[in-house]
Design a protein around this motif. Structure first.
Motif, PDB file in Angstrom:
ATOM      1  N   TYR A  87       0.273  29.185 -31.157  1.00  0.00           N
ATOM      2  CA  TYR A  87       0.794  27.972 -30.516  1.00  0.00           C
ATOM      3  C   TYR A  87       1.872  28.333 -29.500  1.00  0.00           C
ATOM      4  O   TYR A  87       1.883  27.828 -28.367  1.00  0.00           O
ATOM      5  CB  TYR A  87       1.355  27.033 -31.577  1.00  0.00           C
ATOM      6  CG  TYR A  87       1.848  25.706 -31.037  1.00  0.00           C
ATOM      7  CD1 TYR A  87       0.989  24.621 -30.935  1.00  0.00           C
ATOM      8  CD2 TYR A  87       3.172  25.544 -30.648  1.00  0.00           C
ATOM      9  CE1 TYR A  87       1.428  23.398 -30.441  1.00  0.00           C
ATOM     10  CE2 TYR A  87       3.626  24.326 -30.147  1.00  0.00           C
ATOM     11  CZ  TYR A  87       2.745  23.260 -30.054  1.00  0.00           C
ATOM     12  OH  TYR A  87       3.187  22.057 -29.559  1.00  0.00           O
ATOM     13  N   ALA A  88       2.783  29.223 -29.880  1.00  0.00           N
ATOM     14  CA  ALA A  88       3.884  29.598 -28.995  1.00  0.00           C
ATOM     15  C   ALA A  88       3.386  30.283 -27.733  1.00  0.00           C
ATOM     16  O   ALA A  88       3.980  30.133 -26.659  1.00  0.00           O
ATOM     17  CB  ALA A  88       4.855  30.513 -29.739  1.00  0.00           C
ATOM     18  N   ASP A  89       2.291  31.043 -27.845  1.00  0.00           N
ATOM     19  CA  ASP A  89       1.779  31.806 -26.698  1.00  0.00           C
ATOM     20  C   ASP A  89       0.566  31.162 -26.039  1.00  0.00           C
ATOM     21  O   ASP A  89      -0.107  31.799 -25.213  1.00  0.00           O
ATOM     22  CB  ASP A  89       1.432  33.229 -27.139  1.00  0.00           C
ATOM     23  CG  ASP A  89       2.670  34.105 -27.296  1.00  0.00           C
ATOM     24  OD1 ASP A  89       3.760  33.653 -26.897  1.00  0.00           O
ATOM     25  OD2 ASP A  89       2.556  35.226 -27.811  1.00  0.00           O
ATOM     26  N   SER A  90       0.258  29.908 -26.406  1.00  0.00           N
ATOM     27  CA  SER A  90      -0.848  29.151 -25.778  1.00  0.00           C
ATOM     28  C   SER A  90      -2.188  29.873 -25.919  1.00  0.00           C
ATOM     29  O   SER A  90      -2.890  30.131 -24.937  1.00  0.00           O
ATOM     30  CB  SER A  90      -0.542  28.894 -24.297  1.00  0.00           C
ATOM     31  OG  SER A  90       0.681  28.226 -24.141  1.00  0.00           O
ATOM     32  N   ILE A  91      -2.554  30.180 -27.167  1.00  0.00           N
ATOM     33  CA  ILE A  91      -3.790  30.893 -27.466  1.00  0.00           C
ATOM     34  C   ILE A  91      -4.784  29.934 -28.110  1.00  0.00           C
ATOM     35  O   ILE A  91      -4.439  29.228 -29.070  1.00  0.00           O
ATOM     36  CB  ILE A  91      -3.517  32.087 -28.419  1.00  0.00           C
ATOM     37  CG1 ILE A  91      -2.447  33.006 -27.817  1.00  0.00           C
ATOM     38  CG2 ILE A  91      -4.799  32.849 -28.711  1.00  0.00           C
ATOM     39  CD1 ILE A  91      -2.779  33.543 -26.449  1.00  0.00           C
ATOM     40  N   PRO A  92      -6.045  29.907 -27.643  1.00  0.00           N
ATOM     41  CA  PRO A  92      -7.041  29.013 -28.244  1.00  0.00           C
ATOM     42  C   PRO A  92      -7.517  29.532 -29.599  1.00  0.00           C
ATOM     43  O   PRO A  92      -7.986  30.669 -29.711  1.00  0.00           O
ATOM     44  CB  PRO A  92      -8.179  29.019 -27.216  1.00  0.00           C
ATOM     45  CG  PRO A  92      -8.069  30.343 -26.531  1.00  0.00           C
ATOM     46  CD  PRO A  92      -6.600  30.663 -26.495  1.00  0.00           C
ATOM     47  N   MET A  93      -7.388  28.720 -30.628  1.00  0.00           N
ATOM     48  CA  MET A  93      -7.791  29.107 -31.980  1.00  0.00           C
ATOM     49  C   MET A  93      -8.347  27.872 -32.691  1.00  0.00           C
ATOM     50  O   MET A  93      -7.711  26.814 -32.703  1.00  0.00           O
ATOM     51  CB  MET A  93      -6.601  29.672 -32.763  1.00  0.00           C
ATOM     52  CG  MET A  93      -6.926  30.103 -34.192  1.00  0.00           C
ATOM     53  SD  MET A  93      -5.436  30.556 -35.144  1.00  0.00           S
ATOM     54  CE  MET A  93      -4.824  31.947 -34.193  1.00  0.00           C
ATOM     55  N   LEU A  94      -9.521  28.010 -33.267  1.00  0.00           N
ATOM     56  CA  LEU A  94     -10.131  26.918 -34.020  1.00  0.00           C
ATOM     57  C   LEU A  94     -10.086  27.265 -35.494  1.00  0.00           C
ATOM     58  O   LEU A  94     -10.731  28.210 -35.941  1.00  0.00           O
ATOM     59  CB  LEU A  94     -11.575  26.697 -33.570  1.00  0.00           C
ATOM     60  CG  LEU A  94     -12.350  25.593 -34.298  1.00  0.00           C
ATOM     61  CD1 LEU A  94     -11.665  24.246 -34.138  1.00  0.00           C
ATOM     62  CD2 LEU A  94     -13.790  25.527 -33.794  1.00  0.00           C
TER      63      LEU A  94
END
Length: 533
Positions: A87-94
């Motif tokens: 979240y802090a580094d703007s990473i897409p994760m599902l």
């Protein structure tokens, strides 16, 4: 009958998901019913936090969302730290999790893995969290998740499926094509205003962040067009190649770069939070801007955080750069241009500041000579801190670590595993310390099991060395930092890895060149002599 869990697997595969990270449990086994008959590879970490970090590394290396299957309760609480880093580094994760049956939700009767509110736990570390209350909702919720990944500021998404929904019939659902998602374009009037300010600038400065990594070609043309010294955040490394006449590196926390920033009459900041962990790692609050600030970011709220802009433009970075270049003169890179001369003066001062870091330069030169295409995935450790300043690579997505943003320990090893799975033909070097690796050491077994040949460069200073120095500088008696250090070589070999201690740089190069291709290699480097001068 096709269950909802089976349909989920089919839909994910149709939308390009090729890897899932998860630990099966009694509450998720029905999600696994369809996996053996799909083309999706399943990787079993040894802890759900490891699953999240692997998905994070996979996403950063590939640009695609990392996907996790997580059990109710402890699975969710275990993965939260990894979701927070993403979240802090703007990473897409599902993150797909189970949850208790619909008629048992929130009752507090002590059902297996019961929590009062799983979605509440994830609220601060997701773009959104959703409880599927009917099978028919699944396609639309998945589409919404991928819209976040591809059209907004990418961040984790959590979807939880009640146990009775996972097993519910889904024969009436049909696999859908993935909706095509566009990203926001800048308003033409604001863009022309920005271009006008930049054309008139005498001392422009360009600040590029991780939001620009899909715009490498445009970033290089833009830097030349502006003739602007260019500073990159840690997650933007590689946007400009090593030796570029306008490249300041990732040194915004150092005095020469800060002075240049203070003197700039127009600053263009694109896809960067302008936050502490990139611009003020010395934590003294002295990164300041006196000139006009133009900010471009896909997140409208981020445009007003940390530094208030003169001009704020909500837009996808690549699209904004492309349109901005249409308004600017075309220039070739000129090592004798005013911007290049300003950059060279700063680089000369930085060389003096880094004069005592020769051993770190030699270390990274040795690794890159042996593995010129290597990707570096790091934890919070001394090699990462030094490399953040010293290392420049030709290409984005080749340097990332957990020293920025959320700053968690234990990230490096599982994230490196995920990165190697995302791009199997590119060598991956994990930079991690003896303290950090003990957070996630069992993930070596995951890598052995999956035959992932990640190279673990273990910097051993016999404890939490950076924190110890910080305590001493503040006149605090060191406590809790001189931790017991196990025999990492024996442990790694016990897991089935190759493991050696590097005697010197020549030996390190030999080990790197002869690294096995079917299992991890752990190379221990002692901070103390003889290896470290």
């Amino acid at each position: 009958m096709t269950t909802c869990g089976e349909f989920l697997v089919k839909q994910l595969e149709a939308w390009g998901v090729d890897t899932v990270f998860g630990i099966p449990g009694v509450h998720t086994v029905e999600l696994y019913r369809g996996l053996p008959h799909s083309g999706i590879r399943h990787i079993t970490p040894r802890h759900e936090q490891g699953a999240g970090f692997m998905a994070d590394g996979y996403a950063r290396a590939s640009g695609k969302p990392g996907v996790c299957f997580i059990i109710t309760g402890p699975g969710m609480t275990n993965i939260l730290t990894a979701m927070a880093q993403a979240y802090a580094d703007s990473i897409p994760m599902l993150v797909i999790s189970s949850v208790n049956e619909r008629d048992r939700l929130g009752l507090g009767k002590g059902y297996l893995h019961e929590l009062p509110d799983q979605r509440g736990l994830t609220a601060g570390v997701t773009a959104f969290s959703y409880t599927l209350m009917s099978v028919e909702e699944l396609p639309a919720v998945l589409a919404r998740a991928f819209a976040v990944f591809e059209g907004e500021r990418p961040r984790p998404v959590h979807i939880e499926l009640p146990l009775d929904i996972i097993t519910a019939p889904a024969d009436h659902l049909h696999v859908q094509a993935k909706p095509r998602t566009s990203r926001s374009a800048p308003p033409a009037a604001l863009l022309r205003e920005a271009a006008d300010k930049l054309r008139r600038a005498e001392r422009p400065l360009l600040l590029l962040g991780g939001g620009c990594i899909e715009a490498q070609a445009e970033a290089r043309v833009l830097a030349a067009a502006l003739d602007a010294p260019t500073a990159l955040t840690i997650n933007a490394k590689g946007l400009l190649p090593p030796g570029h006449p306008l490249l300041l590196g990732s040194n915004q926390s150092l005095v020469p770069v800060r002075q240049l920033a203070l003197e700039a009459d127009v600053v263009l900041a694109i896809g960067t939070e302008l936050s502490e962990t990139d611009y003020d790692v010395v934590f003294d609050g002295n990164f300041k801007l006196a000139g006009e600030l133009i900010r471009i970011d896909i997140d409208a709220r981020q445009l007003q955080r940390n530094f208030t802009p003169t001009l704020a433009i909500q837009s996808d970075a690549r699209e904004a750069m492309r349109l901005l270049l249409e308004e600017l003169p075309t220039r070739a890179v000129d090592p004798q241009s005013p911007g290049a001369r300003r950059t060279a003066a700063v680089q000369a001062q930085l060389a003096e500041d880094f004069a005592g870091w020769a051993h770190y330069r030699t270390l990274f030169a040795t690794v890159l000579d042996a593995l010129p295409a290597a990707r570096f995935v790091g934890d919070s450790t001394q090699t990462v801190y030094s490399g953040n300043h010293l290392v420049e690579l030709d290409g984005a997505r080749r340097w990332f670590n957990s020293s920025t943003g959320y700053g968690t320990l234990g990230y490096g090893l599982p994230a490196a595993i995920g990165a190697r799975l995302a791009e199997p033909d590119r060598p991956v070097v994990c930079l991690i310390g003896d303290g950090g690796i003990q957070f996630s050491l069992p993930e070596l077994a995951s890598a052995v099991e999956a035959q992932v040949p990640v190279i673990v460069l273990l910097w051993n200073n016999q404890g939490y060395g950076e924190i110890k120095r910080y305590m001493q500088r503040r006149d605090i008696t060191p406590l809790g930092v001189d931790i017991f250090t196990p025999d990492f070589l024996a442990i790694a070999r016990g897991f089935g890895c190759a493991a050696e201690r590097a005697r010197d740089h020549a030996h390190l190069a030999d080990l790197l060149r002869s690294a096995p291709l079917d299992r991890p290699l752990l190379i221990e480097i002692l901070e103390a002599p003889p290896f470290h001068p």
